[in-house]
Structures are given as C-alpha cells and as structure tokens.
Design a protein around this motif. Structure first.
Motif, PDB file in Angstrom:
ATOM      1  N   THR A 155       0.864  -1.182   0.000  1.00 43.37           N
ATOM      2  CA  THR A 155       0.000   0.000   0.000  1.00 43.37           C
ATOM      3  C   THR A 155       0.899   1.230   0.000  1.00 43.37           C
ATOM      4  O   THR A 155       2.067   1.151   0.404  1.00 43.37           O
ATOM      5  N   PRO A 156       0.369   2.376  -0.423  1.00 40.43           N
ATOM      6  CA  PRO A 156       1.181   3.596  -0.355  1.00 40.43           C
ATOM      7  C   PRO A 156       1.640   3.914   1.071  1.00 40.43           C
ATOM      8  O   PRO A 156       2.776   4.346   1.274  1.00 40.43           O
ATOM      9  N   GLY A 157       0.801   3.668   2.062  1.00 36.76           N
ATOM     10  CA  GLY A 157       1.178   3.942   3.447  1.00 36.76           C
ATOM     11  C   GLY A 157       2.330   3.076   3.921  1.00 36.76           C
ATOM     12  O   GLY A 157       3.267   3.556   4.569  1.00 36.76           O
ATOM     13  N   ALA A 158       2.268   1.789   3.615  1.00 40.55           N
ATOM     14  CA  ALA A 158       3.353   0.888   4.011  1.00 40.55           C
ATOM     15  C   ALA A 158       4.643   1.241   3.278  1.00 40.55           C
ATOM     16  O   ALA A 158       5.726   1.226   3.873  1.00 40.55           O
ATOM     17  N   LEU A 159       4.523   1.572   2.000  1.00 44.49           N
ATOM     18  CA  LEU A 159       5.700   1.973   1.222  1.00 44.49           C
ATOM     19  C   LEU A 159       6.318   3.241   1.812  1.00 44.49           C
ATOM     20  O   LEU A 159       7.544   3.342   1.922  1.00 44.49           O
TER      21      LEU A 159
ATOM     22  N   GLY B 288      10.748   5.560   4.577  1.00 47.69           N
ATOM     23  CA  GLY B 288      11.061   6.654   5.491  1.00 47.69           C
ATOM     24  C   GLY B 288      10.940   8.008   4.795  1.00 47.69           C
ATOM     25  O   GLY B 288      11.678   8.938   5.106  1.00 47.69           O
ATOM     26  N   GLN B 289      10.022   8.097   3.856  1.00 49.88           N
ATOM     27  CA  GLN B 289       9.807   9.316   3.076  1.00 49.88           C
ATOM     28  C   GLN B 289       8.477   9.944   3.468  1.00 49.88           C
ATOM     29  O   GLN B 289       7.707   9.370   4.214  1.00 49.88           O
ATOM     30  N   THR B 290       8.194  11.113   2.902  1.00 49.36           N
ATOM     31  CA  THR B 290       6.905  11.749   3.134  1.00 49.36           C
ATOM     32  C   THR B 290       5.854  11.140   2.211  1.00 49.36           C
ATOM     33  O   THR B 290       6.198  10.537   1.184  1.00 49.36           O
ATOM     34  N   LYS B 291       4.596  11.322   2.564  1.00 51.30           N
ATOM     35  CA  LYS B 291       3.507  10.823   1.715  1.00 51.30           C
ATOM     36  C   LYS B 291       3.574  11.445   0.325  1.00 51.30           C
ATOM     37  O   LYS B 291       3.337  10.769  -0.670  1.00 51.30           O
ATOM     38  N   GLY B 292       3.910  12.725   0.253  1.00 50.86           N
ATOM     39  CA  GLY B 292       4.002  13.415  -1.033  1.00 50.86           C
ATOM     40  C   GLY B 292       5.090  12.839  -1.921  1.00 50.86           C
ATOM     41  O   GLY B 292       4.873  12.625  -3.120  1.00 50.86           O
ATOM     42  N   THR B 293       6.251  12.564  -1.333  1.00 50.97           N
ATOM     43  CA  THR B 293       7.356  11.987  -2.096  1.00 50.97           C
ATOM     44  C   THR B 293       6.980  10.603  -2.613  1.00 50.97           C
ATOM     45  O   THR B 293       7.223  10.276  -3.770  1.00 50.97           O
ATOM     46  N   VAL B 294       6.360   9.810  -1.763  1.00 53.47           N
ATOM     47  CA  VAL B 294       5.966   8.461  -2.172  1.00 53.47           C
ATOM     48  C   VAL B 294       4.866   8.515  -3.228  1.00 53.47           C
ATOM     49  O   VAL B 294       4.871   7.746  -4.184  1.00 53.47           O
ATOM     50  N   SER B 295       3.947   9.440  -3.079  1.00 54.61           N
ATOM     51  CA  SER B 295       2.896   9.599  -4.077  1.00 54.61           C
ATOM     52  C   SER B 295       3.499   9.926  -5.444  1.00 54.61           C
ATOM     53  O   SER B 295       3.099   9.355  -6.474  1.00 54.61           O
ATOM     54  N   GLN B 296       4.480  10.829  -5.459  1.00 59.25           N
ATOM     55  CA  GLN B 296       5.165  11.165  -6.716  1.00 59.25           C
ATOM     56  C   GLN B 296       5.945   9.974  -7.259  1.00 59.25           C
ATOM     57  O   GLN B 296       5.971   9.734  -8.469  1.00 59.25           O
ATOM     58  N   THR B 297       6.561   9.214  -6.378  1.00 64.28           N
ATOM     59  CA  THR B 297       7.326   8.035  -6.792  1.00 64.28           C
ATOM     60  C   THR B 297       6.407   7.009  -7.436  1.00 64.28           C
ATOM     61  O   THR B 297       6.699   6.485  -8.510  1.00 64.28           O
ATOM     62  N   VAL B 298       5.276   6.734  -6.792  1.00 67.48           N
ATOM     63  CA  VAL B 298       4.321   5.762  -7.326  1.00 67.48           C
ATOM     64  C   VAL B 298       3.762   6.250  -8.664  1.00 67.48           C
ATOM     65  O   VAL B 298       3.650   5.478  -9.618  1.00 67.48           O
ATOM     66  N   ALA B 299       3.432   7.531  -8.742  1.00 67.73           N
ATOM     67  CA  ALA B 299       2.891   8.087  -9.995  1.00 67.73           C
ATOM     68  C   ALA B 299       3.905   7.940 -11.135  1.00 67.73           C
ATOM     69  O   ALA B 299       3.537   7.569 -12.258  1.00 67.73           O
ATOM     70  N   ALA B 300       5.177   8.202 -10.843  1.00 69.38           N
ATOM     71  CA  ALA B 300       6.210   8.056 -11.880  1.00 69.38           C
ATOM     72  C   ALA B 300       6.346   6.598 -12.320  1.00 69.38           C
ATOM     73  O   ALA B 300       6.481   6.311 -13.510  1.00 69.38           O
ATOM     74  N   LEU B 301       6.291   5.678 -11.363  1.00 67.91           N
ATOM     75  CA  LEU B 301       6.391   4.257 -11.700  1.00 67.91           C
ATOM     76  C   LEU B 301       5.168   3.783 -12.489  1.00 67.91           C
ATOM     77  O   LEU B 301       5.279   2.936 -13.375  1.00 67.91           O
ATOM     78  N   GLU B 302       4.002   4.356 -12.179  1.00 71.50           N
ATOM     79  CA  GLU B 302       2.794   4.045 -12.955  1.00 71.50           C
ATOM     80  C   GLU B 302       2.940   4.537 -14.390  1.00 71.50           C
ATOM     81  O   GLU B 302       2.607   3.811 -15.334  1.00 71.50           O
ATOM     82  N   ARG B 303       3.422   5.765 -14.562  1.00 73.26           N
ATOM     83  CA  ARG B 303       3.605   6.320 -15.910  1.00 73.26           C
ATOM     84  C   ARG B 303       4.570   5.476 -16.733  1.00 73.26           C
ATOM     85  O   ARG B 303       4.432   5.357 -17.941  1.00 73.26           O
ATOM     86  N   LYS B 304       5.557   4.889 -16.063  1.00 70.49           N
ATOM     87  CA  LYS B 304       6.537   4.045 -16.751  1.00 70.49           C
ATOM     88  C   LYS B 304       5.999   2.626 -16.989  1.00 70.49           C
ATOM     89  O   LYS B 304       6.683   1.797 -17.581  1.00 70.49           O
ATOM     90  N   GLY B 305       4.803   2.347 -16.468  1.00 71.06           N
ATOM     91  CA  GLY B 305       4.201   1.033 -16.650  1.00 71.06           C
ATOM     92  C   GLY B 305       4.796  -0.051 -15.776  1.00 71.06           C
ATOM     93  O   GLY B 305       4.681  -1.242 -16.081  1.00 71.06           O
ATOM     94  N   LEU B 306       5.410   0.333 -14.660  1.00 74.33           N
ATOM     95  CA  LEU B 306       6.088  -0.623 -13.782  1.00 74.33           C
ATOM     96  C   LEU B 306       5.264  -1.001 -12.558  1.00 74.33           C
ATOM     97  O   LEU B 306       5.490  -2.048 -11.954  1.00 74.33           O
ATOM     98  N   VAL B 307       4.319  -0.139 -12.189  1.00 79.26           N
ATOM     99  CA  VAL B 307       3.475  -0.347 -11.011  1.00 79.26           C
ATOM    100  C   VAL B 307       2.031  -0.050 -11.386  1.00 79.26           C
ATOM    101  O   VAL B 307       1.769   0.837 -12.196  1.00 79.26           O
ATOM    102  N   ALA B 308       1.109  -0.799 -10.789  1.00 78.41           N
ATOM    103  CA  ALA B 308      -0.325  -0.555 -10.986  1.00 78.41           C
ATOM    104  C   ALA B 308      -0.983  -0.349  -9.631  1.00 78.41           C
ATOM    105  O   ALA B 308      -0.593  -0.968  -8.642  1.00 78.41           O
ATOM    106  N   ARG B 309      -1.973   0.532  -9.609  1.00 76.40           N
ATOM    107  CA  ARG B 309      -2.799   0.754  -8.409  1.00 76.40           C
ATOM    108  C   ARG B 309      -4.133   0.060  -8.623  1.00 76.40           C
ATOM    109  O   ARG B 309      -4.646   0.006  -9.728  1.00 76.40           O
ATOM    110  N   SER B 310      -4.713  -0.421  -7.527  1.00 80.81           N
ATOM    111  CA  SER B 310      -6.057  -0.995  -7.598  1.00 80.81           C
ATOM    112  C   SER B 310      -6.747  -0.789  -6.257  1.00 80.81           C
ATOM    113  O   SER B 310      -6.087  -0.616  -5.232  1.00 80.81           O
TER     114      SER B 310
END
Length: 183
Positions: free
Chosen positions: A45-49, A54-76
């Motif tokens: 989950t984003p919270g566990a990640l 050890g990052q902020t929610k905003g940083t992790v949100s941006q990280t996940v969004a970038a990985l989604e754009r690259k087609g490496l991670v999916a949210r559900s």
C-alpha cells in the motif's frame, strides 16, 4: 575527530542508493520496486511503502505516480475496503527487476565468507532495529518470523495470520510485512 565507522556506513549507503540510477529510475524508485517485489499483500500500500522508505507521503505519491507512468506499477482498489489502495508490480516491473544489473550491495558482500555474511547481517539487523525502535518506526520483517504467524492453519490454508485472521500462502510466509512483530 571523525568516526570512521559512521563514514564507512554513510559512504556505503550513498553508493547503494546511487545504484538506482540505471534504467532511468531514481534511487527511490528502485527501492520502491524492490520493496513491492518482497512485500506481502497486506504491505503493498502507499502507506506501508511510505513507512518502509522513510519518506513523506508526497514523495511516495510522486514516486508511485512516476512508476505508474513508466508502466512498472499498478494501483487498484482493495476488494474488501474500497478506501484502501493496493500497489502491485506489473509484468514490466518484474521484468525490469529480473534484468537489473548486479546491485552495489551484492557486489560488496559477494566476497564475504558465510560466517562473515551472517555476522554482518546480525549486526546490521540489530543496528536497524534499534534505530527504528528509538524513532518509533515499524521494523517490518518476514511473516514467518512474526508472533502472529500460525504454521499449518486448520482452515486448509498452509498458514494463517493470527493478527488479521486471514489465510497465508507459503509465498506470504516468505514476504515482509508491515504488521510483523518478532516472535
């Protein structure tokens, strides 16, 4: 006077973190992919990640969004709790990890004898666990090493999580979990 051990740990950490620049990813993106590959289904989950990195929610949100754009991670959405977002690696994400060059950490430890590796692992685990405890952070850990882990569950599943009252597979038992409490 400088602390040589602290300097060595800091330099090692920087080299390992810098390892993530291959394949056009930032180090935190590599760390997120590696985490998602070893985390159990409760911990993807984003919270566990956020907690793991050890990052902020905003940083992790941006990280996940970038990985989604690259087609490496999916949210559900979670099938049982629609408020909860689950993260998973896509086939491309698994493929990228499988093709990743040797990690700096693997190269650094490759020449260690088995007893040296075991001693280093035990020392680093103790250092990390102590640091996390002082800061009130969750330690994470392997599911099978948790006090809530029940081997050979009676409900037909190979294992069971006593905390969440859910069946666990052998793969779950080998994964890391945010809920883990040392046995």
């Amino acid at each position: 006077m400088t602390d040589r051990l602290s300097d060595l740990l800091t330099r090692t950490a920087r080299l390992i973190a810098g390892d993530g620049h291959s394949a056009g990813l930032k180090p935190v993106q590599w760390q997120a992919l590696r985490y998602l590959a070893v985390a159990n289904r409760f911990s993807r989950t984003p919270g566990a990640l956020t907690t793991w990195l050890g990052q902020t929610k905003g940083t992790v949100s941006q990280t996940v969004a970038a990985l989604e754009r690259k087609g490496l991670v999916a949210r559900s959405e979670d099938s049982e709790d629609r408020r909860l977002v689950r993260l998973s690696l896509t086939p491309a994400g698994y493929g990228l990890l499988a093709e990743a060059p040797e990690a700096v950490s693997d190269a650094m430890t490759a020449g260690l004898a088995t007893p040296e590796r075991a001693a280093l692992e035990a020392l680093l685990a103790r250092m990390l666990t102590g640091h996390l405890a002082k800061r009130g952070y969750r330690p994470f850990g392997q599911c099978a090493d948790c006090r809530h882990f029940e081997r050979d569950a009676a409900d037909g599943a190979p294992h069971r999580c006593g905390l969440l009252a859910l069946p666990l597979s052998d793969a779950d038992a080998d994964a890391i979990c945010i809920e883990q409490e040392a046995a």
